[in-house]
Scaffold this motif. Structure first.
Motif, PDB file in Angstrom:
ATOM      1  N   ILE A 101     -19.682 -32.202  53.055  1.00 51.59           N
ATOM      2  CA  ILE A 101     -18.649 -31.410  53.839  1.00 51.59           C
ATOM      3  C   ILE A 101     -18.257 -32.004  55.010  1.00 51.59           C
ATOM      4  O   ILE A 101     -17.245 -31.785  55.673  1.00 51.59           O
ATOM      5  CB  ILE A 101     -19.303 -29.802  54.159  1.00 51.59           C
ATOM      6  CG1 ILE A 101     -20.430 -30.129  55.053  1.00 51.59           C
ATOM      7  CG2 ILE A 101     -19.627 -29.194  52.881  1.00 51.59           C
ATOM      8  CD1 ILE A 101     -20.940 -28.961  55.581  1.00 51.59           C
TER       9      ILE A 101
ATOM     10  N   ASN B 220     -30.597 -32.951  53.938  1.00 51.80           N
ATOM     11  CA  ASN B 220     -29.366 -32.339  54.547  1.00 51.80           C
ATOM     12  C   ASN B 220     -28.320 -33.126  53.563  1.00 51.80           C
ATOM     13  O   ASN B 220     -27.283 -32.197  53.536  1.00 51.80           O
ATOM     14  CB  ASN B 220     -29.285 -32.938  55.925  1.00 51.80           C
ATOM     15  CG  ASN B 220     -29.691 -32.057  57.042  1.00 51.80           C
ATOM     16  OD1 ASN B 220     -30.165 -30.995  56.641  1.00 51.80           O
ATOM     17  ND2 ASN B 220     -29.989 -32.614  58.441  1.00 51.80           N
ATOM     18  N   ALA B 221     -28.363 -34.089  53.226  1.00 49.93           N
ATOM     19  CA  ALA B 221     -27.381 -35.002  52.512  1.00 49.93           C
ATOM     20  C   ALA B 221     -26.879 -34.089  51.166  1.00 49.93           C
ATOM     21  O   ALA B 221     -25.811 -33.692  50.766  1.00 49.93           O
ATOM     22  CB  ALA B 221     -27.488 -36.195  52.123  1.00 49.93           C
TER      23      ALA B 221
ATOM     24  N   ASP C 245     -23.441 -39.429  52.077  1.00 47.18           N
ATOM     25  CA  ASP C 245     -23.189 -38.346  51.179  1.00 47.18           C
ATOM     26  C   ASP C 245     -21.644 -38.193  50.969  1.00 47.18           C
ATOM     27  O   ASP C 245     -20.953 -38.729  51.781  1.00 47.18           O
ATOM     28  CB  ASP C 245     -23.896 -36.957  51.335  1.00 47.18           C
ATOM     29  CG  ASP C 245     -23.349 -36.567  52.833  1.00 47.18           C
ATOM     30  OD1 ASP C 245     -22.111 -36.231  52.902  1.00 47.18           O
ATOM     31  OD2 ASP C 245     -24.259 -36.106  53.730  1.00 47.18           O
TER      32      ASP C 245
ATOM     33  N   LEU D  41     -23.820 -26.599  63.727  1.00 48.59           N
ATOM     34  CA  LEU D  41     -22.368 -26.879  63.870  1.00 48.59           C
ATOM     35  C   LEU D  41     -21.379 -25.628  63.613  1.00 48.59           C
ATOM     36  O   LEU D  41     -20.652 -25.115  64.180  1.00 48.59           O
ATOM     37  CB  LEU D  41     -21.939 -28.071  63.013  1.00 48.59           C
ATOM     38  CG  LEU D  41     -22.471 -29.421  63.647  1.00 48.59           C
ATOM     39  CD1 LEU D  41     -21.797 -30.334  62.649  1.00 48.59           C
ATOM     40  CD2 LEU D  41     -22.227 -29.619  64.977  1.00 48.59           C
TER      41      LEU D  41
ATOM     42  N   THR E  43     -20.584 -37.724  54.937  1.00 49.19           N
ATOM     43  CA  THR E  43     -21.461 -38.307  56.024  1.00 49.19           C
ATOM     44  C   THR E  43     -22.292 -39.331  55.893  1.00 49.19           C
ATOM     45  O   THR E  43     -22.873 -39.392  54.916  1.00 49.19           O
ATOM     46  CB  THR E  43     -22.052 -37.071  56.583  1.00 49.19           C
ATOM     47  OG1 THR E  43     -21.277 -35.785  56.773  1.00 49.19           O
ATOM     48  CG2 THR E  43     -22.828 -37.132  57.949  1.00 49.19           C
TER      49      THR E  43
ATOM     50  N   GLY F 297     -33.704 -29.986  62.138  1.00 46.85           N
ATOM     51  CA  GLY F 297     -34.065 -31.231  61.451  1.00 46.85           C
ATOM     52  C   GLY F 297     -33.682 -32.507  62.045  1.00 46.85           C
ATOM     53  O   GLY F 297     -34.408 -33.431  62.103  1.00 46.85           O
TER      54      GLY F 297
END
Ligand code: ADP
Length: 393
Positions: free
Chosen positions: A322, A292-293, A319, A339, A379, A353
């Protein structure tokens, strides 16, 4: 005079008839908006209570007529307007003047059934006269309204879940179809001989292979979530050498990070760190979160670290991507929720995930959380697992 049942639409609400004989009052279902109160159904003793025929009530102007005592007309009108806004269940007491000219205090309770239903409300009006002595009156109505409100709450919840499921199915079929179409497309090019060199053949084959892996991941996520939900997911806690696991994470993502021009740092410090976890599940969580990162970062980098603290191993995946707005935090770990639909489609993924990761981490005895300074500000996801008991390391 008798208890009457008057209905424009039958079968749209529970059967109140058993109660209606006992209540010195009546129940109604009505269409409500801020300017309109249109009765659809009336059950019980309207005539008995007021002396007027039930058709007077069904005309809808009952509450605007002289039947309601002058001092109570404005509060009642406001009450009805509030009912339409959905801020009720609520009740109001007011005075009515019966056909014989007697004043009678009544209590009215109303619950908005569903806004999706065009603002339908169910209500009840009972006389408060003799409340102290009689076994009937608002107690009966109150109890039943309460039960109805509970059912209504459940109904709304189920509708919401159902809607989420529909969205999930739509998203999932998109996620399954995209890689499948890509596989079919590239394999068609290959079998039809639409390539100009061995190099190009290799590119087509690699693309088909990558899409196959992506498809496999989506299917695995779906299988995992259904296994977790049905309580069939098993974990086996063992001694895990965390440093080695982090090396594997680094190997997994190095090429991808390089391709995106991202800096990838993976560190477990100098000392060996041992955790008590299911090694495959822990790796799955790390790969999910690091994936994800990288997925949600286009500039800067990603770092994955593990430190041993207070009997626990704390992992941090940070990370510079965004980011996540604070007001979306509570949605992050909810099943079927993504989201931002457009961003998710752009970046791919099944949207499961984080939910899977949360379940797995908690099954291993840890917890997981997210922190972000906001949109565009990166994030950090952190999670813990228990440390392997010291004496045995
Ligand atoms: P997906 O397969 O969509 O990545 P996840 O459950 O892993 O599903 O993530 C759910 C959503 O949480 C993502 O669609 C994304 O909107 C948001 N998200 C997860 N990780 C990050 C991150 N590192 N940075 C920004 N947003 C994230």
């Amino acid at each position: 005079m008798r208890n009457s049942k008057y209905s424009e639409e039958s079968g749209t609400q529970p059967d109140w008839s058993a109660l209606s004989g006992q209540i010195p009052g009546f129940m109604y279902v009505a269409q409500v908006t801020s300017s309109e109160f249109r009765p659809l159904n009336c059950i019980g003793g309207f005539e008995k209570l007021t002396g007027f025929p039930v058709t007077d009530f069904m005309r809808g102007d009952f509450f605007r007529s002289d039947v309601v005592s002058r001092r109570d007309r404005v509060p009642l009108r406001k009450f009805r307007a509030r009912a339409a806004s959905g801020s009720l269940p609520a009740s109001i007491r007011y005075e009515i003047v019966t056909r014989e000219g007697n004043t009678l205090e009544v209590e009215e309770k109303v619950t908005l059934l569903s806004t999706a239903d065009g603002g339908k409300a169910i209500g009840g009006i009972v006389s408060l006269a003799g409340e102290a002595s009689g076994p009937t009156i608002s107690g009966i109505l109150g109890k039943d309204m309460h039960r109805y409100e509970e059912l209504e709450k459940l109904n709304r919840h189920l509708l919401e879940v159902n809607q989420l499921k529909d969205e999930f199915l739509a998203n999932t079929s998109h996620e399954l179809r995209t890689p499948l179409n890509s596989i079919i497309g590239f394999l068609t090019l290959i079998t039809e001989g639409y390539y100009e060199s061995v190099e190009e053949l290799k590119i087509f084959t690699r693309n088909a292979l990558e899409s196959s892996y992506h498809l496999l991941n989506v299917i695995n996520d779906l299988l995992d979530i259904s296994r977790i939900e049905s309580g069939k997911m098993q974990i086996q806690i063992e001694k895990v050498y965390v440093n080695e696991l982090l090396d594997q994470v680094y190997e997994t993502f190095k090429v991808q990070a390089d391709e995106k021009g991202l800096n990838l740092e993976v560190a477990a410090g100098e000392n060996p760190v041992y955790g008590a976890a299911d090694v495959r599940k822990l790796k799955q969580v790390l790969i999910n979160l690091a994936g994800n990162a990288i997925k949600f970062t286009s500039e800067g980098g990603v770092s994955v670290s593990a430190v041993s603290r207070d009997g626990q191993i704390e992992f941090r995946i940070t990370d510079t991507g965004i980011g996540i707005p604070k007001d979306k935090y509570d949605k992050l770990f909810q099943k079927f929720i993504q989201l931002d639909g457009s961003a998710t489609r752009r970046f791919g993924g099944s949207g499961l995930g984080l939910v899977i990761s949360k379940h797995l981490v908690e099954m291993m005895g840890g917890h997981i959380d997210v922190e972000s300074k906001g949109t565009g500000l990166g994030t950090t996801v952190f999670f813990t697992i228990p440390k392997w008991p010291k004496e045995e390391t």
